[in-house]
Design an enzyme around this catalytic site. Sequence first.
Site, PDB file in Angstrom:
ATOM      1  N   ASP A 120     -10.761  -7.046  10.996  1.00 14.64           N
ATOM      2  CA  ASP A 120     -10.608  -8.484  11.169  1.00 14.64           C
ATOM      3  C   ASP A 120     -11.667  -9.064  12.109  1.00 14.64           C
ATOM      4  OD1 ASP A 120      -9.504  -7.061  13.241  1.00 14.64           O
ATOM      5  OD2 ASP A 120      -7.460  -7.672  12.825  1.00 14.64           O
TER       6      ASP A 120
ATOM      7  N   ASP B 294       0.819  -1.204   0.000  1.00 10.45           N
ATOM      8  CA  ASP B 294       0.000   0.000   0.000  1.00 10.45           C
ATOM      9  C   ASP B 294       0.855   1.257   0.000  1.00 10.45           C
ATOM     10  OD1 ASP B 294      -2.522  -0.863  -0.358  1.00 10.45           O
ATOM     11  OD2 ASP B 294      -3.159  -0.709   1.730  1.00 10.45           O
TER      12      ASP B 294
END
Length: 743
Positions: A456, A150
């Site tokens: 998550d 990223d």
Amino acid sequence: MGTQGTVREDQVVMEADPLFERRQAKGRAAYRVFASTVFVGICLIWIYRVSYIPRVGERGRWVWFGMFMAELCFGFFWVFTQSLRWNFTRSYPFKHRLSQRHEEKLPGVDIFVCTADPVIEPPTLVINTILSVMSCNYPTEKLAVYLSDDGGSDLTFYALLEASHFAKYWIPFCKTNNIEPRSPETYFAHNSNEQQFTNYQEWSDVKNLYEEMKERIESTMERGSISKEIRDKHKGFSEWNQNVTKNDHQPIVQIVIDGRDETAVDNNGYRLPTLVYMAREKRPQYSHHFKAGAMNALIRVSSEISNGPIILNLDCDMYVNDSDAIRDALCFFMDEKKGHEIAYVQHPQTFNNITKNDLYANSYSVANKVELAGMGGYGSALYCGTGCFHRTESLCGNSYSEDNKLRLDTNYTKKNDKKTVNELEEAAKIVSSCSYEKDTLWGKEIGLVYGCAVEDIVTGLTIQCRGWKSVYYCPNKEAFLGVAPNTLEVALIQHKRWCEGLFQIFLTKYCPFIYGHAKIKLGAQLGYCAYLTWAPISLPTLYYVIVPPLCLLHGIPLFPQVSSKWFLPYAYVFISKTVYSMVETSACGSTIKGWWNLQRMWVFRRTTSYFFAFIDTIIKQVGLSQTTFAITPKMVTDDVLKRYKQEVIEFGSSNTMFTIIATLAVLNLFSFVGAMAKRVTDLEMDFKTLEMLMPQVILCGFVIMVNLPVYRALFFRNDKGCMPHGVMFKSLVLASLACLVPI
Ligand SMILES: *[C@@H]1O[C@H](CO)[C@@H](O)[C@H](O)[C@H]1NC(C)=O
Ligand SMILES: CC(=O)N[C@H]1CO[C@H](CO)[C@@H](O)[C@@H]1O
């Protein structure tokens, strides 16, 4: 006739030994009895609070209500944490049975490694993780490793290219000599004594190659750009023209090693695993959804390229410490009887740079060995974002159904065999573009869920609510090791981020009591809440470390006197909880000093990180601000590292969190000393009042003991990690003002 054949085959399989087994912990019944007695104690405390409310006009009436509220919250929170211990079970895989029965049809495994910034997460760290997974004990033609960058940095891409060359030496070296761990940095750091090695020449050759590669990468990092000479060596660099910046660039996908290519072999002639670099498209006008966005892009890119039915997801600083980790995890998925229900297998988050007494309580030994295993006991292990194996289809939004039984065996990889590398790369670029997700269910029902700082945990919850089970597996030899924060500031900021995301889940439609109602077990719903309510628990904790000491100073008793029978439940709950947590922490491998450090961090976290997280979450819920995501830096100066190794707490910054910590410490000290001074001078204070104030003296003394390192940092240390003078000044002023407030 055909069906009869199948039936018989099934029967054979049913009778075969299972690939994993779950065992309940011993002493569960005894624990349940113990927990029940503590609960009775808590109820008695509540009853005491309600029955002895000071009359209207009496001092301390309002303070008393506050105490009741705080104890009510602590009690509920305690119930949540009990559900994590109620059903404690452990899972054990049998990997030799897996090899015997399934060696030929092991599924393809796609490994996702995510990195976000080449400076905060240095490329050498990243490629060590990559090399450790590439050299796992698993058929290489079935492994595909994906790096999501990223940071969109050609420096990371360059490091990956270097790693792909070094892998040709490293993989055969690991496998023929069966060395552990397979992260070269760690291996060479722990094995500097080459004499033990039989083939010394090979050992030192590989070591030199590694050192040279590291040297090249680090000097390139220092220069900050790739030389023309290197650029010309690989077509991939042409993607980085002058318009590419971290937050604005086209999708970049480069297949660095094509695992299908028969000429892609290591130095012993064995095939190499597939290795892919991906920097998904970033445009300022599109939200990129942080790590969840990267993971979702990886799911799509991998489905174009290797399409493995199992995904392993790792943070870039998390190397594989047990090269059989993949096989262990597959035992759960491939078990003939229960494997088809399992969506993911989560390993604990463990770290390789914890100090002996775990200064910042980063080892999470109790959480890892007890609490998360307790969630696993309900079939609802939490997904913790790293060290987790997923069944690809469950991550892609499919609900659980009986038909999953056969799916793992199907050979997925065949689908792409005809395409050239270029075609694959082009197809992958399309699916990693910004606009691809527009008007789709990605981030809602497919892939990781967007809009939450702990994507998550919420993703794990949605998977469980679609009918899947999840397994928590805590092996004796840690499978994956990462890097834990080694300064107090970073440790607290990390907790703030987690805590914010967790509380956000609690407040939205994903609240386990609503979203998980009738879908996951009640114990699991309560267990989730032991994490999701970290933020609100900051309020009663702050109340408890501020109000009782101030009341002590002003001579207002808040607890029953020591000789009263009502003192017993307080004493019992306090002592039994303390002794139990000491025993539990020691049983999980911590030292007594480590336990004490944990108590301190527990006060620090709750009064700063969790409190800030509480405020920020509320502000966000009313729509005044947006989610942000802070990556925690892994590298610090040598000076700081030295103090960390000596277990000296690092305060050297003017973070507001430190002002709060210092103010609370000073406030308790002032109250304690002030109360003692009054006792000596004030002859009128009778024995009864003294006895009634005793519990507050104990509580205040406890807070002071926990804060001893804070006083040292405020008044006695003069290294760079001590409390800045500004913080000292502010805390003294604030604490003095608080002492003057009339109650
Ligand atoms: C990591 O692996 C090494 C080598 O096998 C082992 O000695 C060590 O105990 C493992 N580390 C942990 C924390 O389990
Ligand atoms: C990356 C990092 O900070 N590693 C450190 C972890 O802690 C140990 C000491 O316990 C150091 O030696 C490492 O350098």
